[in-house]
Enzyme design. Structure first.
Site, short mmCIF file in Angstrom:
data_model
loop_
_atom_site.label_atom_id
_atom_site.label_comp_id
_atom_site.label_asym_id
_atom_site.label_seq_id
_atom_site.Cartn_x
_atom_site.Cartn_y
_atom_site.Cartn_z
N ASP A 114 0.98 -1.31 0.16
CA ASP A 114 0.08 0.09 -0.03
C ASP A 114 0.78 1.25 0.14
OD1 ASP A 114 -1.97 -1.64 0.36
OD2 ASP A 114 -2.08 -1.39 2.68
N1 URA Z 1 -0.83 -6.25 4.54
C1 URA Z 1 -1.42 -4.52 3.99
O1 URA Z 1 -2.24 -4.64 4.89
N2 URA Z 1 -1.11 -3.88 2.99
C2 URA Z 1 0.81 -4.03 2.58
O2 URA Z 1 1.26 -3.06 1.50
C3 URA Z 1 0.87 -5.53 2.31
C4 URA Z 1 0.02 -6.13 2.98
#
Ligand code: URA
Length: 259
Positions: A114
């Site tokens: 993310d």
């Molecule tokens: N899980 C998440 O919530 N975000 C990420 O970026 C990777 C795994």
């Protein structure tokens, strides 16, 4: 008619057992046994003892897993900072991960983090490895450190481990533990805890959704391991090339068959 098996052996190449020993497969004696047992191929054909190879051009596998690094392929380990988008370009003009690593040859991120998530991300132009690492059936473990609101109970940790009901289905078993001394009180008086989570799936925002589902929303998320790869020295925004041994262990960790 005999099947064509790539370039003819190189009389002036390096002995295969020496190449394998240098790559860390064991002593030359052990590597000779690997070859004698038929576990090594060169350019698609089972190698015979005494075979010489050209490391830059010959494709060598052990138990079906490519060894060494093919020419032209590059592998970077990037520590993605928060606020950087895991795509090649962003219509909103936000910074993107490809701008943080060399642009020639062109590389792509392996999987996603993310925008607000930090931590380790592999960037490569090796499409085959990318496919294997991101394919759900290979389930390469990924470890995260999550700062979460509140202090998760034993029951919450057990639910994280056993599987959390999310709107796209129950999550697979995971590892979840509270980092010792990870609980602190913020200046505002709220409890926050540090959780270590290892998941094998790669669903969208999975860790954030799992933690929120057990009542502990994530306030900061850092990926600290991808399969065999970890690096505590790499700072946000920094990258380094993977070593040949690291590329090999990644390929092994995502190889089909029993692990
Ligand atoms: N899980 C998440 O919530 N975000 C990420 O970026 C990777 C795994």
């Amino acid at each position: 008619m005999a099947q064509w098996q790539g370039p003819a052996p190189h009389p002036d190449g390096v002995r295969l057992q020496k190449v394998l020993a240098q790559l860390g497969f064991g002593s030359r004696r052990v590597c000779e046994e690997l070859i004698a047992d038929g576990r090594v191929t060169v350019n698609g054909g089972v190698a015979e003892l005494g075979r010489r190879v050209q490391v830059e051009t010959d494709a060598v596998t052990v138990d079906g897993v490519p060894v060494g690094v093919a020419p032209g392929l590059v592998y970077y380990l990037l520590h993605k900072p928060a606020g950087v988008v895991t795509t090649a370009s962003d219509p909103e003009g936000r910074p993107v991960v490809v701008d943080l690593v060399p642009d020639d040859p062109r590389v792509f991120n392996v999987g996603r983090l993310d925008t607000e998530t930090e931590g380790l991300l592999i960037m490569t132009n090796d499409g085959e490895l990318t496919q294997r690492l991101t394919h759900p059936s290979f389930g390469v473990p990924k470890e995260y450190l999550a700062a979460v609101e509140g202090i998760p109970s034993r029951a919450a940790l057990r639910t994280l481990r056993d599987g959390v009901e999310l709107e796209d289905g129950r999550t697979a078993p995971a590892k979840a533990s509270l980092v010792a001394d990870g609980a602190t009180v913020t200046p505002g008086g709220d409890d926050v805890s540090l959780l270590k989570l290892t998941i094998h799936e790669g669903r969208n925002r999975q860790v954030r959704r799992m933690c929120a589902a057990v009542g502990h929303p994530v306030t900061r998320l850092v990926r600290t391991r991808i399969g065999p790869l970890a690096d505590r020295q790499l700072k946000p925004g920094e990258w380094r090339e993977l070593t040949t041994a690291e590329v090999r262990s990644l390929a092994e960790s995502s190889a089909p068959g029993p692990r």
